[in-house]
Motif scaffolding. Structure first.
Motif, PDB file in Angstrom:
ATOM      1  N   ILE A 276      36.223  41.600  33.276  1.00  0.00           N
ATOM      2  CA  ILE A 276      36.146  42.270  34.729  1.00  0.00           C
ATOM      3  C   ILE A 276      37.479  43.062  35.008  1.00  0.00           C
ATOM      4  N   TRP A 277      37.227  44.168  35.790  1.00  0.00           N
ATOM      5  CA  TRP A 277      38.213  44.988  36.178  1.00  0.00           C
ATOM      6  C   TRP A 277      39.267  44.385  36.773  1.00  0.00           C
ATOM      7  N   ARG A 278      40.498  44.757  36.335  1.00  0.00           N
ATOM      8  CA  ARG A 278      41.919  44.271  36.563  1.00  0.00           C
ATOM      9  C   ARG A 278      42.411  44.325  37.974  1.00  0.00           C
ATOM     10  N   GLU A 279      41.765  45.182  38.720  1.00  0.00           N
ATOM     11  CA  GLU A 279      42.034  45.128  40.183  1.00  0.00           C
ATOM     12  C   GLU A 279      40.903  44.478  41.113  1.00  0.00           C
ATOM     13  N   PRO A 284      42.769  37.769  39.202  1.00  0.00           N
ATOM     14  CA  PRO A 284      43.741  36.688  39.043  1.00  0.00           C
ATOM     15  C   PRO A 284      43.437  35.398  38.657  1.00  0.00           C
ATOM     16  N   ILE A 285      42.195  34.863  39.255  1.00  0.00           N
ATOM     17  CA  ILE A 285      41.413  33.639  38.891  1.00  0.00           C
ATOM     18  C   ILE A 285      41.276  33.402  37.459  1.00  0.00           C
ATOM     19  N   GLN A 288      44.466  33.252  35.373  1.00  0.00           N
ATOM     20  CA  GLN A 288      45.271  31.830  35.418  1.00  0.00           C
ATOM     21  C   GLN A 288      44.238  30.718  34.782  1.00  0.00           C
ATOM     22  N   GLU A 289      43.038  30.809  35.134  1.00  0.00           N
ATOM     23  CA  GLU A 289      42.369  29.714  34.465  1.00  0.00           C
ATOM     24  C   GLU A 289      41.905  29.991  32.921  1.00  0.00           C
ATOM     25  N   GLY A 290      42.339  31.300  32.396  1.00  0.00           N
ATOM     26  CA  GLY A 290      42.009  31.496  30.966  1.00  0.00           C
ATOM     27  C   GLY A 290      40.707  31.385  30.666  1.00  0.00           C
ATOM     28  N   ILE A 291      39.895  32.331  31.466  1.00  0.00           N
ATOM     29  CA  ILE A 291      38.391  32.212  31.344  1.00  0.00           C
ATOM     30  C   ILE A 291      37.885  33.583  31.058  1.00  0.00           C
ATOM     31  N   GLY A 292      38.678  34.566  30.622  1.00  0.00           N
ATOM     32  CA  GLY A 292      38.124  35.770  30.356  1.00  0.00           C
ATOM     33  C   GLY A 292      39.298  37.067  29.953  1.00  0.00           C
TER      34      GLY A 292
END
Length: 344
Positions: A276-279, A284-285, A288-292
């Protein structure tokens, strides 16, 4: 004794992401013991029938609402939002509003002033995510505001791992959804120029002329949601909007800064880590969750994937499984609502 209440309505089927998200929230509310003050949920496509059913449900709610109740409304409510809130306050009840869509941001359907005026009629607002929460505060909404994070995705279907990943590995990125030039024309260039990955595209290929013939595209027809969750073939789900590979732009792209795309939850339920786009508001989710993976431009994808190991992907998929379990059980919404109730 105060009750948790909601107002069900008629939905035009479940093919749209918005309706799916709303009926999933109703399911969680029922599990939490909430009372439906309207008519039972229906799925008629006739507009006249739908209008009458929704109106009768609102009239029924007027007579059923009690002092001290907490009424959950899913925003936007197409009609009678202000009236429902007024009735609730006259009955000395509180209103919690969960936002699915901000019309002042999405396609500029109404003015910001109108949107804030409507939302201010609620007592507690659950924004889609932290970015939307901060935006509402900055724009002057004087209400208690919480944040959801991700929309839950309820389904009995479970992803299945069909392939053993080995190195070297050619990555596969999944894109599922409506295919139209103004929203995702970037897929055409991506499918022609990708070097170390293929695009697995689920949807009506006619919406992007030429995509079916692109060398790095594998096209599938529209696939029902439960079937997709069980059978999706790929390593990552791609969330990107607009006509540019450099950034997400236009109405659809810019809206990613504030909304929580249902597509993200859909991919996660299918066992797919997300690119996903960093903006984007939910970036952040994802981190933080390490899901992508988050990226500033599509141009970063080749290098990001080259640096990735199968161990990295395995770790991400284990994290995805944990988040997927929460999404399947309505935990994101339940937690946000419990915080609202504690505040009120």
């Amino acid at each position: 004794m105060s009750r948790l209440c909601f107002l069900s309505r008629n939905y035009y089927g479940l093919s749209g992401a918005g309706n799916k998200a709303k009926t999933d929230i109703e399911c969680t509310l029922r599990q939490m013991g909430a009372a439906n003050l309207g008519l039972p949920t229906t799925f008629y496509n006739n507009k006249v029938v739908a209008f009458l059913l929704n109106l009768i449900g609102i009239i029924k709610m007027v007579f059923c609402l009690r002092r001290g109740d907490v009424l959950l409304l899913q925003y936007p409510v197409k009609k009678y939002f202000a009236f429902i809130c007024q009735v609730a306050h006259l009955r000395k009840a509180k209103v919690v509003v969960i936002i699915h869509d901000l019309m002042a941001l999405h396609r500029k359907r109404i003015t910001l002033e109108t949107e804030l005026s409507r939302l201010s009629k609620g007592d507690y607002i659950i924004a889609s995510n932290e970015a939307m929460k901060q935006w509402l505060k900055e724009k002057g909404l004087q209400r208690h505001i919480g944040a959801l994070g991700l929309f839950d995705y309820r389904s009995e279907a479970a992803p299945t791992s069909k392939f053993q990943i080995t190195e070297p590995h050619r990555w596969s990125l999944v894109y599922a959804g409506a295919l139209v030039m103004r929203k995702n024309s970037y897929l055409l260039e991506l499918a022609r120029t990708a070097e170390n990955f293929d695009l697995h595209i689920y949807g009506n290929a006619n919406g992007l002329p030429g995509i079916a013939e692109a060398p790095h595209a594998v096209c599938y027809p529209f696939t029902p949601a439960d079937e997709f969750i069980s059978t999706a073939d790929g390593d990552f789900g791609l969330v990107w909007d607009g006509d540019s590979l450099d950034t997400c732009q236009g109405d659809f792209g810019e809206y990613l800064r504030y909304n929580s795309p249902h597509k993200v939850s859909f991919y996660l339920r299918a066992g797919l880590p997300v690119i996903i786009w960093r903006e984007a508001a939910v970036a952040p989710i994802i981190e933080q969750e390490g899901i992508g993976i988050t990226i500033s431009s599509i141009g970063e994808l080749e290098q990001k994937l080259q640096q990735l190991t199968v161990e990295d992907l395995d770790r991400m998929k284990k994290n995805v499984a944990k988040v997927s379990h929460r999404l399947a059980n309505g935990e994101y919404f339940a937690e946000a609502l419990k915080q609202a109730l504690a505040t009120l």
